[in-house]
Structure formats: C-alpha cells, structure tokens
Design a protein around this motif. Structure first.
Motif, PDB file in Angstrom:
ATOM      1  N   THR A  93      -4.016  -7.787  -3.509  1.00  0.00           N
ATOM      2  CA  THR A  93      -3.891  -8.721  -2.391  1.00  0.00           C
ATOM      3  C   THR A  93      -5.090  -9.660  -2.295  1.00  0.00           C
ATOM      4  N   ALA A 147      -3.498  -1.837  -3.875  1.00  0.00           N
ATOM      5  CA  ALA A 147      -2.895  -2.907  -3.076  1.00  0.00           C
ATOM      6  C   ALA A 147      -3.962  -3.872  -2.583  1.00  0.00           C
ATOM      7  N   THR A 148      -5.119  -3.353  -2.205  1.00  0.00           N
ATOM      8  CA  THR A 148      -6.221  -4.210  -1.767  1.00  0.00           C
ATOM      9  C   THR A 148      -6.677  -5.117  -2.903  1.00  0.00           C
ATOM     10  N   PRO A 188       0.801  -1.224   0.000  1.00  0.00           N
ATOM     11  CA  PRO A 188       0.000   0.000   0.000  1.00  0.00           C
ATOM     12  C   PRO A 188       0.833   1.273   0.000  1.00  0.00           C
ATOM     13  N   ARG A 189       2.017   1.221   0.566  1.00  0.00           N
ATOM     14  CA  ARG A 189       2.864   2.406   0.592  1.00  0.00           C
ATOM     15  C   ARG A 189       3.492   2.694  -0.764  1.00  0.00           C
ATOM     16  N   GLY A 246      -0.595   2.579  -3.154  1.00  0.00           N
ATOM     17  CA  GLY A 246      -1.846   3.060  -2.588  1.00  0.00           C
ATOM     18  C   GLY A 246      -2.732   1.907  -2.126  1.00  0.00           C
ATOM     19  N   MET A 247      -3.622   2.211  -1.187  1.00  0.00           N
ATOM     20  CA  MET A 247      -4.425   1.171  -0.554  1.00  0.00           C
ATOM     21  C   MET A 247      -5.402   0.501  -1.519  1.00  0.00           C
TER      22      MET A 247
END
Length: 271
Positions: A173, A169-170, A161-162, A165-166
């Motif tokens: 994942t 990344a979500t 996420p870093r 971005g979230m």
C-alpha cells in the motif's frame, strides 16, 4: 455451458450450479469506469443471492487484464466518477464504488477469482473480495493508489491485510509497487499459479468441488468465516449453533447423510 445474461460490463455464463462472470471491457483493461459498471456488479450479486440453485461463482476478466482499477483518464480530467467538489466526491465514493465491497464481499455464495492478468488498484481489491484466488503465470498485482497520489477508496485498507497480513499489505500500500504472480503465491494472495491456458479449467475445477456440496452449507460456512474475522469466539459459537440448527433441518442435509451412509453421490435439490 449455456449463455446467460450479458450486461454492459459483465458477461455471465451458467454451467449447472456454477456461474462464470467475466469483466468484459478489454479495450479499457476492464477498468471500473462508470456508475453503470458498479451497478452491474451489485445487481449480479443480488441475482446470485436470490438464486439458491447457484452454488459457486467464478469471476475473471476478458483480454490481457483482470481489472485495471479506476479510469485514470477520467481522474486526469476530473470527469465521470471523479467529478465534483471534495464533498461531492466523498458522497460519490460512498454511494458508488463502495457498494461493490458491500455486495461482493458479503455475497454468501463462494467466489473463485481467476486472475488472468493485471489486478491493479481497485482491481486488486476486487480480487480480494473473493474467497479463493488463482492466477495465470504472468499476472501482476499492485495496490497502486499512492502512485497516483490517492488512497484505497474502496475498502482495500481493510481487505488486503486480511488476505496477506498487515506487514505485506503495508508494504504494497505504501510503495504502490507491483508484484508478480509467484510473489503473490508466496504472499498467500493467490492459492495457485497456472499457465494462462489452464486458468479457467483450474478455476472451474475448484468451483465444481465447492458446488458438489449442499449450497445452504457452503453459504452458511462462508458467512461464518466472514463473521469470524471480527468476532470473539463466544459470539461466533452462538452464531455457529444457530446456523447449524438451520442446516440440520434442510432436505439436502438429509440427502447428504444418506448418500454418505450408502456410499454414493448425493442428489442435491437446493432445499
């Protein structure tokens, strides 16, 4: 380039102030398979930290893959790194593969990651521990743990996420789906995508631009960038003031200022 040390998992080559470290087990797609593999990476980071003449690292993989993550065959047989009870495995992760993000992400020397092929699972997370990533056209990326019914055990839920971005990344994942190099570029996961035959030249060019600066300055600047991700402005300003005071009293700072005023290249002494 001059040949440096070689470990069972890493081939290390020194080129002036730059060190090239290659994950060198292409027959296993450079999977992180043993505690020795982990120790090789951790020991390499310690070596780089201790040598103040090293100003940049390039990390890449041998063969067609960058790093395929964990060894799936060992997962299937619950052997090697994946042996033991849940309690044993929890401890093994904490004292095993989780040593890599602690060592590599916290390494103060800038790391350019040259992603030559598949970066899968822990291999993607390994790439995210670097500072600048470039990819060969044809490289693929996947945070693929859920495809195997497991979760990112090596810090990927914090790292990815870093970098992208979230939201993205979500998606990566929770689906485990792979993306290609061009999508990785769009996500900001990599800085550039180049033809495979140009990958190392491009990575070395970036490393040389970094290494042209005083090593103490790039190490401290990288540390500020790392700490700034989790600090409020006030504490970061305090840390910046302390680091700046140290930097002002280095020999290479004096030389860099003189070189700029005299319109010449600095002669750095790493002190």
């Amino acid at each position: 380039m001059t040949q440096g040390a070689t470990t069972p998992f890493l081939t290390i080559v020194r080129d002036g102030p730059i060190v090239v470290a290659t994950l060198d087990r292409p027959e296993q797609r450079n999977a992180i398979s043993t505690d020795r593999d982990i120790a090789d990476i951790v020991d390499f980071c310690a070596m780089v930290t201790a040598d103040h003449s090293i100003r940049a690292v390039v990390l890449t993989g041998a063969g067609k893959a960058f790093c395929a993550g964990g060894n799936v065959k060992d997962m299937a047989t619950r052997s090697g790194m994946f042996a033991g009870s849940p309690f044993t495995l929890r401890g093994a992760y904490r004292t095993g593969i989780q040593r890599i993000p602690t060592a590599l992400y916290e390494l103060e020397v800038p790391v350019v990651v040259a992603i030559n092929g598949a970066a899968i699972g822990a291999g993607l997370d390994l790439a995210c521990m670097g500072d600048v990533r470039i990819a060969a056209d044809g490289a693929t990326f996947a945070e693929s743990f859920v495809k195997l019914g497991i979760v990112p055990g090596d810090g990927g839920a914090w790292l990815l996420p870093r970098v992208i971005g979230m939201a993205r990344a979500t998606l990566m994942t929770l689906t485990g789906d792979a993306i290609d190099a061009r999508t990785a570029l769009d996500y900001g996961l990599v800085l550039d995508v180049v033809p495979p035959e140009q990958l190392m030249d491009a990575a070395m060019a970036i490393a040389r631009r970094i290494a042209a600066n005083p090593g103490h300055a790039t190490r401290l600047a990288k540390r500020l960038l790392r700490e700034g991700q989790d600090m409020k402005l006030g504490p970061l300003l305090e840390l910046s003031a302390a680091y700046q005071a140290l930097a002002h009293h280095t020999r290479d700072h004096e030389e860099a200022v003189a070189a700029m005023l005299e319109k010449r290249a600095p002669v750095l002494e790493d002190r």
